[in-house]
Design a protein around this motif. Sequence first.
Motif, PDB file in Angstrom:
ATOM      1  N   VAL A  41       7.027  52.656 -42.989  1.00  0.00           N
ATOM      2  CA  VAL A  41       6.978  53.340 -41.693  1.00  0.00           C
ATOM      3  C   VAL A  41       7.405  52.390 -40.571  1.00  0.00           C
ATOM      4  O   VAL A  41       8.264  52.723 -39.753  1.00  0.00           O
ATOM      5  N   ILE A  42       6.802  51.195 -40.573  1.00  0.00           N
ATOM      6  CA  ILE A  42       7.077  50.238 -39.496  1.00  0.00           C
ATOM      7  C   ILE A  42       8.499  49.700 -39.592  1.00  0.00           C
ATOM      8  O   ILE A  42       9.230  49.645 -38.604  1.00  0.00           O
ATOM      9  N   VAL A  43       8.868  49.325 -40.816  1.00  0.00           N
ATOM     10  CA  VAL A  43      10.190  48.728 -40.989  1.00  0.00           C
ATOM     11  C   VAL A  43      11.286  49.738 -40.655  1.00  0.00           C
ATOM     12  O   VAL A  43      12.280  49.411 -39.993  1.00  0.00           O
ATOM     13  N   GLU A  44      11.102  50.980 -41.107  1.00  0.00           N
ATOM     14  CA  GLU A  44      12.099  52.011 -40.813  1.00  0.00           C
ATOM     15  C   GLU A  44      12.227  52.245 -39.317  1.00  0.00           C
ATOM     16  O   GLU A  44      13.322  52.416 -38.788  1.00  0.00           O
ATOM     17  N   LYS A  45      11.074  52.227 -38.635  1.00  0.00           N
ATOM     18  CA  LYS A  45      11.094  52.461 -37.191  1.00  0.00           C
ATOM     19  C   LYS A  45      11.825  51.300 -36.491  1.00  0.00           C
ATOM     20  O   LYS A  45      12.637  51.512 -35.600  1.00  0.00           O
ATOM     21  N   LEU A  46      11.521  50.085 -36.935  1.00  0.00           N
ATOM     22  CA  LEU A  46      12.132  48.912 -36.296  1.00  0.00           C
ATOM     23  C   LEU A  46      13.638  48.900 -36.498  1.00  0.00           C
ATOM     24  O   LEU A  46      14.402  48.611 -35.575  1.00  0.00           O
ATOM     25  N   PHE A  47      14.076  49.217 -37.713  1.00  0.00           N
ATOM     26  CA  PHE A  47      15.500  49.117 -38.013  1.00  0.00           C
ATOM     27  C   PHE A  47      16.233  50.446 -37.874  1.00  0.00           C
ATOM     28  O   PHE A  47      17.377  50.556 -38.317  1.00  0.00           O
ATOM     29  N   PRO A  73      16.840  55.820 -41.500  1.00  0.00           N
ATOM     30  CA  PRO A  73      16.520  57.247 -41.545  1.00  0.00           C
ATOM     31  C   PRO A  73      15.718  57.648 -42.777  1.00  0.00           C
ATOM     32  O   PRO A  73      16.169  58.464 -43.577  1.00  0.00           O
ATOM     33  N   GLY A  74      14.516  57.098 -42.939  1.00  0.00           N
ATOM     34  CA  GLY A  74      13.703  57.414 -44.109  1.00  0.00           C
ATOM     35  C   GLY A  74      12.523  58.297 -43.757  1.00  0.00           C
ATOM     36  O   GLY A  74      12.411  58.787 -42.634  1.00  0.00           O
ATOM     37  N   ILE A  75      11.625  58.456 -44.750  1.00  0.00           N
ATOM     38  CA  ILE A  75      10.460  59.319 -44.546  1.00  0.00           C
ATOM     39  C   ILE A  75       9.541  58.740 -43.477  1.00  0.00           C
ATOM     40  O   ILE A  75       8.955  59.467 -42.677  1.00  0.00           O
ATOM     41  N   GLY A  76       9.426  57.398 -43.464  1.00  0.00           N
ATOM     42  CA  GLY A  76       8.522  56.756 -42.516  1.00  0.00           C
ATOM     43  C   GLY A  76       8.875  57.073 -41.076  1.00  0.00           C
ATOM     44  O   GLY A  76       8.005  57.445 -40.290  1.00  0.00           O
ATOM     45  N   SER A  77      10.154  56.959 -40.727  1.00  0.00           N
ATOM     46  CA  SER A  77      10.499  57.237 -39.331  1.00  0.00           C
ATOM     47  C   SER A  77      10.372  58.726 -39.024  1.00  0.00           C
ATOM     48  O   SER A  77       9.987  59.106 -37.923  1.00  0.00           O
ATOM     49  N   LEU A  78      10.641  59.577 -40.034  1.00  0.00           N
ATOM     50  CA  LEU A  78      10.432  61.016 -39.833  1.00  0.00           C
ATOM     51  C   LEU A  78       8.952  61.302 -39.566  1.00  0.00           C
ATOM     52  O   LEU A  78       8.604  62.090 -38.680  1.00  0.00           O
ATOM     53  N   GLN A 100      16.188  64.964 -47.237  1.00  0.00           N
ATOM     54  CA  GLN A 100      17.266  64.078 -46.762  1.00  0.00           C
ATOM     55  C   GLN A 100      16.796  62.640 -46.610  1.00  0.00           C
ATOM     56  O   GLN A 100      17.592  61.714 -46.638  1.00  0.00           O
ATOM     57  N   ARG A 101      15.457  62.472 -46.398  1.00  0.00           N
ATOM     58  CA  ARG A 101      14.950  61.144 -46.082  1.00  0.00           C
ATOM     59  C   ARG A 101      14.428  60.385 -47.293  1.00  0.00           C
ATOM     60  O   ARG A 101      14.133  59.207 -47.194  1.00  0.00           O
ATOM     61  N   VAL A 102      14.250  61.090 -48.421  1.00  0.00           N
ATOM     62  CA  VAL A 102      13.614  60.446 -49.570  1.00  0.00           C
ATOM     63  C   VAL A 102      14.453  59.279 -50.102  1.00  0.00           C
ATOM     64  O   VAL A 102      13.969  58.172 -50.295  1.00  0.00           O
ATOM     65  N   TRP A 103      15.724  59.533 -50.278  1.00  0.00           N
ATOM     66  CA  TRP A 103      16.574  58.518 -50.906  1.00  0.00           C
ATOM     67  C   TRP A 103      16.649  57.224 -50.091  1.00  0.00           C
ATOM     68  O   TRP A 103      16.458  56.129 -50.645  1.00  0.00           O
ATOM     69  N   PRO A 104      16.898  57.297 -48.765  1.00  0.00           N
ATOM     70  CA  PRO A 104      16.903  56.045 -47.995  1.00  0.00           C
ATOM     71  C   PRO A 104      15.600  55.252 -48.123  1.00  0.00           C
ATOM     72  O   PRO A 104      15.632  54.023 -48.277  1.00  0.00           O
ATOM     73  N   PRO A 118      24.367  43.577 -39.218  1.00  0.00           N
ATOM     74  CA  PRO A 118      24.103  44.543 -38.144  1.00  0.00           C
ATOM     75  C   PRO A 118      22.616  44.558 -37.768  1.00  0.00           C
ATOM     76  O   PRO A 118      21.768  44.292 -38.618  1.00  0.00           O
ATOM     77  N   THR A 119      22.313  44.843 -36.480  1.00  0.00           N
ATOM     78  CA  THR A 119      20.896  44.850 -36.067  1.00  0.00           C
ATOM     79  C   THR A 119      20.140  46.000 -36.702  1.00  0.00           C
ATOM     80  O   THR A 119      19.135  45.797 -37.371  1.00  0.00           O
ATOM     81  N   THR A 120      20.624  47.219 -36.471  1.00  0.00           N
ATOM     82  CA  THR A 120      19.870  48.364 -36.969  1.00  0.00           C
ATOM     83  C   THR A 120      20.819  49.397 -37.544  1.00  0.00           C
ATOM     84  O   THR A 120      22.033  49.246 -37.485  1.00  0.00           O
ATOM     85  N   GLY A 121      20.228  50.453 -38.095  1.00  0.00           N
ATOM     86  CA  GLY A 121      21.032  51.581 -38.552  1.00  0.00           C
ATOM     87  C   GLY A 121      21.154  51.652 -40.060  1.00  0.00           C
ATOM     88  O   GLY A 121      20.777  50.717 -40.774  1.00  0.00           O
TER      89      GLY A 121
END
Lengths: 310, 280
Positions: A251-257, A260-265, A95-99, A165-168
């Motif tokens: 990883v960092i950018v996904e967490k900040l924003f 829903p990608g592999i990095g935040s997972l 589910q996270r690969v595409w984002p 938008p800020t995040t999401g």
Amino acid sequence: MLAYALRRLLQFIPTIFVITLIMFLLLNVLPGDATLMAGGLRKEVDAKVMETMRRQFGLDKPLYQRYLLYVKDLVTGDLGVSFLRREKVNRLVGQRVWPTLKLAIMAMAIAVGVGIPLGFFSALRQGSLLDTASMVGAVSGVSIPQFWLGLLLMYFFSVVLRILPTTGYGGGDLKHLLLPAVTLGVGYMALLARTTRAAVVEVLTADYIRTAHAKGLSELRINRKHVLRNTMVLVLTTAGLQFGALMGQTVIVEKLFSWPGIGSLLVDSIFQRDIPVTQGCILVIIVVFLVVNLAVDLLYAAIDPRIEYK
Amino acid sequence: MSDFFKKLRRRPSLVIGGLLTSLVIGMAVFAPWLAPYDPVDFADLMVSEEPPSAQFWFGTDNYGRDIFSRVIYGSRISLAVGLLSQVINTFIGVILGLTAGYFGKWWDDLVMGVTNIMLTIPALIFALAIMALLGPGLLNVFIALGLTNWSYTCRITRSQVLSSRSLDYVTAARALGYGRARIMLTQILPNITGPILVIATLGVAYAILLEASLSFLGLGAQPPTPSWGAMLATAREQLFTAPWISIFPGLAIFITVMGLNLFGDGLRDILDPHLTRQGK
């Protein structure tokens, strides 16, 4: 060419094998109980339940057997089952690969689209205002911490101007994609600008450029046909190698924003000690990196006819 | 002496980088005298989220701590992590590179095999895997970063050893009956310190960025430690009410890393004659 590509693909196997071995040892030297505990089970769970769970996840077996089982599953494309969510890791990661790819590709497009022309024209006009400005920008770009740049962009565009938008994820539309992609791409852009400039400066002193001038070719033609082409091989090497760093930084950018990608997972799974998910994420990131590098190698041949793959 | 300054003026990146780096080192050394408040113990909820003022130069955070003091003390953590982890990396890289290049054979194959695999794993991802094993914490960041970034040093050291192994001064040393270890450490190593120093300087900058990233993700320095990355970890939630919390710690990281990068570039220009010739 096709044979070469196939051989390179085959070489992935030992590389991935060694990487999984290192990763498995790193992540599994802790005893399985501790893993399950931290993975959501509370201490008061009685011994019987614990025993069943350990058997269920195969944690009662010795480490080498667990590794062999892991590899056996991996060969069939099975990344295992999440400790925490009892779901297939394949599904969670899938589910996270595409984002993540969407973010990385957009960042790369921005970096290539701006970085390479900037470096190219800076080198043609060495010492000019454009050159100085873009090189100052390049040094800043590689030094700026991404999460800070992201925060600044977020503040300016979302809090002050209120246009983005800020995040999401927002379904992955351009509005939500823009800030994370720029944040991720800036460092890469700076690096490409620097590499391109250095490569063009080097190519400009080459004999074949002097010959081209002597032949009376127009400036435009020399720049386009001779300089650009010879530069691209050097630039592509850096671009390919650094794509790995870019995958890491998602990883960092996904967490900040909250993307829903592999990095935040990956980061979430580390906090939850959900080791099968951590392993799956790392493996997918590395495989993407290896594939990109192979693609870059194959692109060389398309750009530089001197390179022949046998 | 005037000649020295004239030379410096032609190397702006070395000068600016050196100045910025000295500034940060000065901050770290004189932190107790520079910081007006205690970075951790001074936490007055009556003044939480105050904007920058004469009393609190960089404003205060949500616990009412002085951001200026915390930024000053943060330099100690960043520099300590950067320097120490890079010392470990350089040590590992140099030892492996020297021995691989000098002994060759199966040892060389093994070392280069591992190095090449290390190069395929993004540093941040590898550091995250180690943090997953060790758990969050500043000490673990030292270990994780000390083990992640030695592959370039190893590669460069090895290639330098290979190219100098057949040079006259090494042959001469061998003829004099020097042992292998002595040749490596007293003959070859001093001749390759230049490139290693450049990589190490840039490596410190990279390690500082990585530490900040790990702490930002919540895996590095834990609150209330004044680490620049950790200070930004919750900044996003306060972006609307107290944006200054986001600005200053990040600026500090930016200046430190840029200083070291410029300094490393400047060093490279001096120490690598090949590149200098191609420059302007």
